[in-house]
Design a protein around this motif. Structure first.
Motif, PDB file in Angstrom:
ATOM      1  N   ASN A   1       0.888  -1.190  -0.105  1.00  0.00           N
ATOM      2  CA  ASN A   1      -0.170  -0.009   0.036  1.00  0.00           C
ATOM      3  C   ASN A   1       1.074   1.209   0.065  1.00  0.00           C
ATOM      4  OD1 ASN A   1      -1.519  -2.302   1.270  1.00  0.00           O
ATOM      5  ND2 ASN A   1      -3.143  -0.780   1.733  1.00  0.00           N
ATOM      6  N   LEU A   2       2.138   1.247   0.510  1.00  0.00           N
ATOM      7  CA  LEU A   2       2.731   2.455   0.691  1.00  0.00           C
ATOM      8  C   LEU A   2       3.722   2.522  -0.699  1.00  0.00           C
ATOM      9  CD1 LEU A   2       4.316   1.668   4.257  1.00  0.00           C
ATOM     10  CD2 LEU A   2       2.250   3.181   3.504  1.00  0.00           C
ATOM     11  N   PHE A   3       4.040   1.538  -1.529  1.00  0.00           N
ATOM     12  CA  PHE A   3       4.920   1.597  -2.753  1.00  0.00           C
ATOM     13  C   PHE A   3       4.252   1.545  -4.174  1.00  0.00           C
ATOM     14  CE2 PHE A   3       7.385   0.331   1.120  1.00  0.00           C
ATOM     15  CZ  PHE A   3       8.138   1.664   1.407  1.00  0.00           C
ATOM     16  N   PHE A   4       3.130   0.735  -4.051  1.00  0.00           N
ATOM     17  CA  PHE A   4       2.684   0.397  -5.251  1.00  0.00           C
ATOM     18  C   PHE A   4       1.475   1.535  -5.657  1.00  0.00           C
ATOM     19  CE2 PHE A   4       4.475  -3.586  -5.023  1.00  0.00           C
ATOM     20  CZ  PHE A   4       4.472  -4.443  -5.973  1.00  0.00           C
ATOM     21  N   VAL A   5       1.826   2.132  -6.712  1.00  0.00           N
ATOM     22  CA  VAL A   5       1.107   3.386  -6.942  1.00  0.00           C
ATOM     23  C   VAL A   5       0.420   3.630  -8.457  1.00  0.00           C
ATOM     24  CG1 VAL A   5       2.270   4.675  -5.362  1.00  0.00           C
ATOM     25  CG2 VAL A   5       3.053   4.761  -7.545  1.00  0.00           C
ATOM     26  N   ASN A   6      -0.617   4.426  -8.600  1.00  0.00           N
ATOM     27  CA  ASN A   6      -0.987   4.995  -9.864  1.00  0.00           C
ATOM     28  C   ASN A   6      -0.594   6.363 -10.003  1.00  0.00           C
ATOM     29  OD1 ASN A   6      -2.851   2.722 -10.662  1.00  0.00           O
ATOM     30  ND2 ASN A   6      -4.272   3.395  -9.209  1.00  0.00           N
ATOM     31  N   ILE A   7      -0.054   6.819 -11.167  1.00  0.00           N
ATOM     32  CA  ILE A   7       0.637   7.984 -11.359  1.00  0.00           C
ATOM     33  C   ILE A   7       0.171   8.436 -12.529  1.00  0.00           C
ATOM     34  CG2 ILE A   7       2.748   8.946 -12.119  1.00  0.00           C
ATOM     35  CD1 ILE A   7       3.238   7.554  -9.579  1.00  0.00           C
ATOM     36  N   THR A   8      -0.383   9.772 -12.316  1.00  0.00           N
ATOM     37  CA  THR A   8      -0.959  10.686 -13.040  1.00  0.00           C
ATOM     38  C   THR A   8      -0.284  11.185 -14.155  1.00  0.00           C
ATOM     39  OG1 THR A   8      -2.626  11.236 -11.166  1.00  0.00           O
ATOM     40  CG2 THR A   8      -2.664  12.613 -13.227  1.00  0.00           C
TER      41      THR A   8
ATOM     42  N   LYS B   1      -2.894  -7.376   3.405  1.00  0.00           N
ATOM     43  CA  LYS B   1      -3.286  -7.897   4.595  1.00  0.00           C
ATOM     44  C   LYS B   1      -3.031  -6.967   5.781  1.00  0.00           C
ATOM     45  CE  LYS B   1      -1.584 -12.501   2.985  1.00  0.00           C
ATOM     46  NZ  LYS B   1      -0.520 -13.483   3.489  1.00  0.00           N
ATOM     47  N   LYS B   2      -3.733  -7.146   7.002  1.00  0.00           N
ATOM     48  CA  LYS B   2      -3.580  -6.400   8.121  1.00  0.00           C
ATOM     49  C   LYS B   2      -2.219  -6.400   8.517  1.00  0.00           C
ATOM     50  CE  LYS B   2      -8.297  -7.401   9.925  1.00  0.00           C
ATOM     51  NZ  LYS B   2      -9.047  -7.968  10.843  1.00  0.00           N
ATOM     52  N   PRO B   3      -1.624  -5.468   9.304  1.00  0.00           N
ATOM     53  CA  PRO B   3      -2.403  -4.055   9.470  1.00  0.00           C
ATOM     54  C   PRO B   3      -2.442  -3.165   8.417  1.00  0.00           C
ATOM     55  CG  PRO B   3      -0.287  -4.185  10.447  1.00  0.00           C
ATOM     56  CD  PRO B   3      -0.309  -5.408   9.668  1.00  0.00           C
ATOM     57  N   TYR B   4      -2.052  -3.402   7.151  1.00  0.00           N
ATOM     58  CA  TYR B   4      -1.702  -2.328   6.426  1.00  0.00           C
ATOM     59  C   TYR B   4      -3.159  -2.323   5.430  1.00  0.00           C
ATOM     60  CZ  TYR B   4       2.919  -2.748   8.306  1.00  0.00           C
ATOM     61  OH  TYR B   4       3.788  -2.805   9.044  1.00  0.00           O
ATOM     62  N   LYS B   5      -4.208  -3.027   5.754  1.00  0.00           N
ATOM     63  CA  LYS B   5      -5.075  -3.054   4.708  1.00  0.00           C
ATOM     64  C   LYS B   5      -5.913  -1.697   4.217  1.00  0.00           C
ATOM     65  CE  LYS B   5      -8.598  -6.273   3.020  1.00  0.00           C
ATOM     66  NZ  LYS B   5      -8.034  -6.665   1.703  1.00  0.00           N
ATOM     67  N   ASP B   6      -6.006  -1.079   5.360  1.00  0.00           N
ATOM     68  CA  ASP B   6      -6.619   0.383   5.231  1.00  0.00           C
ATOM     69  C   ASP B   6      -5.810   1.248   4.833  1.00  0.00           C
ATOM     70  OD1 ASP B   6      -5.763   0.257   7.639  1.00  0.00           O
ATOM     71  OD2 ASP B   6      -7.004   1.259   8.686  1.00  0.00           O
TER      72      ASP B   6
ATOM     73  N   THR C   1       3.959   5.442   9.252  1.00  0.00           N
ATOM     74  CA  THR C   1       2.872   4.418   9.093  1.00  0.00           C
ATOM     75  C   THR C   1       3.371   3.084   9.626  1.00  0.00           C
ATOM     76  OG1 THR C   1       1.811   5.599   7.578  1.00  0.00           O
ATOM     77  CG2 THR C   1       1.287   3.176   7.430  1.00  0.00           C
ATOM     78  N   TRP C   2       4.489   2.843   9.091  1.00  0.00           N
ATOM     79  CA  TRP C   2       5.351   1.487   9.440  1.00  0.00           C
ATOM     80  C   TRP C   2       5.549   1.437  11.171  1.00  0.00           C
ATOM     81  CZ3 TRP C   2       7.026  -3.029   7.238  1.00  0.00           C
ATOM     82  CH2 TRP C   2       8.088  -3.567   8.301  1.00  0.00           C
ATOM     83  N   ASN C   3       6.014   2.505  11.685  1.00  0.00           N
ATOM     84  CA  ASN C   3       6.287   2.333  12.990  1.00  0.00           C
ATOM     85  C   ASN C   3       4.983   2.223  13.847  1.00  0.00           C
ATOM     86  OD1 ASN C   3       9.142   2.804  12.546  1.00  0.00           O
ATOM     87  ND2 ASN C   3       8.962   5.043  12.651  1.00  0.00           N
ATOM     88  N   GLU C   4       3.838   2.890  13.400  1.00  0.00           N
ATOM     89  CA  GLU C   4       2.743   2.681  14.290  1.00  0.00           C
ATOM     90  C   GLU C   4       1.957   1.438  14.090  1.00  0.00           C
ATOM     91  OE1 GLU C   4      -1.728   4.730  13.768  1.00  0.00           O
ATOM     92  OE2 GLU C   4      -0.295   5.720  12.763  1.00  0.00           O
TER      93      GLU C   4
END
Length: 492
Positions: free
Chosen positions: A205-212, A237-242, A311-314
């Motif tokens: 979720n943090l690295f795969f992106v859509n680029i405009t 998967k959790k805990p990053y799904k949202d 986000t990672w640390n949290e």
């Protein structure tokens, strides 16, 4: 594991089943028996946690509780027939007082258990037998009308085929199988040393992106708007799904990659974008933290990575002290081992029922190409050698040869990893007519695969299995010609 089961394995009488001993003590005791007393445990420590505890139960039951000639039938996960963690059992290298006398293969019986299963038959013996022993095997088939049926109902829904099981080898791996295979360990291909697994680009979720509005390739000194790729987010998967992230990104941190689902025989479907904290110098990749990014003037992506860090640390909590997000993304140097100068790549999937492979020109990617952990890769200076190897890896012969050694899920065989490279694939020799012909066929298949994808009929939105099956069928005569040469090269 229930405490009572631990006590049975350790030989404790039932009246001390609830004595106050920690689970850790029990686990250490079982490990001692598995490793030292019975030598049924795997040699490599990393495989110990994957070991089926029932194999220790089998060894201990017959070694301690059985009278001479005692017999036992034990339901087991089917992985005991071929998994790396059970090689000592398969090859009869254990020291426990029993020998295998046969097995039932239940892989074709449904519904049964939540994992493919088998039944091992063994008897008490001072001699474990030999890896050359031939065992009687019953291969059961059928679809049951329900679970937990009595035999009076189940027997009419099942068929039994008698077969002979033996140990076969692939490199130094062995498996119990009723199919063909080498009777002795084989010499792996020299290519096993040059292939490696790609980078662990997670959390996705943090690295795969859509680029405009991103051109091909992106301009290094311009910024583009990026946001989390929803397709990847839905599969996370959790805990990053949202987790979702968006913002501006400097073009020099936009890369492309591909997952297993982008790979079909002889072709890579359109790569996807990822943003990564690596700068490139003369082809080499160097990692930068959020602080370093800002210090070098990359304020936009510095903000992105600061959000990623937080986000990672949290989400990781106390575990974040053991591994930073930068250590995770470059786990085992998965990114920094890659060079942007390596142009001619061979890629194949690390798991799945069948191997799919392709030659890929790194310079053809829409942005600098990073190989993901879902793929194995090797770089070659010789374009013809790369196409030669891709042709071999896509053959049905290779797929069938590794089947007895793949782990089994409810949907079929699944892991591949370096098993394909345990086959005796000869190193490319441009002066060998068969190698040269195979290369030409590989190049032709690569071109035809491109045309197949563009023909408007290819199931671009279909399942991965349907895409790969469609491609194999569409290659037709090219596929058949490749099979003939590979059969000759591998002597199968």
């Amino acid at each position: 594991m229930l405490r009572e089961q631990f006590d049975i394995i350790l030989g404790n009488p039932p009246w001390v089943a609830y004595r106050f001993v920690s689970d850790t003590d029990y686990q250490q005791e079982i490990k001692l028996r598995a490793v030292s007393q019975y030598k049924i445990a795997p040699t490599h420590q990393r495989l110990f946690t994957q070991m089926e505890l029932a194999t220790v139960f089998l060894a201990h039951s017959l070694s301690v509780f059985s009278k001479k000639g005692g017999k036992l039938a034990f339901v087991m996960p089917r992985s005991v027939l071929n998994a790396d963690q059970h090689q000592n059992l398969i090859a009869r290298k254990y020291t426990a007082r029993f020998r295998l006398t046969g097995y039932w293969d239940l892989r074709h019986v449904k519904p049964l258990f939540n994992v493919p299963s088998c039944v091992l038959f063994a008897e008490q013996s001072l001699r474990p037998g030999s890896s050359k022993d031939v065992l009687p095997v019953s291969e059961w088939h059928g679809t049951l009308s329900g679970r937990d049926l009595p035999w009076t109902k189940a027997k009419s829904q099942l068929t039994e085929d008698a077969a002979k099981g033996k140990v076969i080898w692939l490199g130094n791996r062995c498996a119990l199988s009723t199919g063909p295979g080498s009777k002795v360990p084989t010499k792996p291909s020299a290519y096993a040393k040059v292939f490696r697994q790609g980078a662990t680009i997670v959390p996705r979720n943090l690295f795969f992106v859509n680029i405009t509005d991103c051109p091909n390739p992106p301009h290094l000194d311009q910024t583009y708007w990026g946001s989390t790729d929803e397709k990847q987010a839905l599969e996370s998967k959790k805990p990053y799904k949202d987790v979702r992230i968006s913002g501006s990104v400097e073009g020099c941190f936009i890369f492309s990659t591909a997952l297993s689902r982008h790979l079909v025989p002889f072709r890579l479907l359109d790569p996807v974008y990822v943003v990564l904290p690596f700068e490139t110098h003369d082809g080499a990749l160097n990692i930068l933290t959020a602080k370093q990014l800002k210090g070098k003037g990359f304020r936009e992506f510095g903000k992105w990575m600061l959000t990623a860090e937080n986000t990672w640390n949290e989400r990781r909590g106390s575990k974040s002290d053991k591994q930073s997000i930068y250590q995770r993304i470059n786990y085992q140097n998965g990114v920094t081992n890659q060079s942007m100068k390596h142009r001619h790549l061979v890629l194949y999937n690390h798991s799945g029922m069948n191997v799919s492979a392709t030659y890929f020109d790194r310079f053809s990617a829409p942005a600098p190409f990073i190989i993901d952990v879902k793929l194995y890769w090797a770089a070659f200076s010789n374009l013809r050698e790369a196409n030669y190897l891709a042709a071999i890896l896509n053959s049905d012969i290779v797929n069938e040869a590794i089947k007895p050694f793949q782990s089994m899920g409810l949907l079929g065989e699944r892991d591949i990893h370096k098993k394909v490279l345990d086959l005796p694939i000869p190193v490319f020799d441009g002066n060998d007519e068969r190698h040269s012909n195979l290369t030409d066929l590989g190049i032709a298949a690569h071109k035809q695969a491109k045309a197949v994808i563009r023909d408007g009929i290819f199931p671009i939105e279909g399942s991965l299995a349907s895409q790969r099956g469609y491609m194999r069928a569409a290659l037709g005569e090219l596929h058949d010609e490749i099979e003939l040469i590979v059969a000759e090269l591998l002597a199968v």
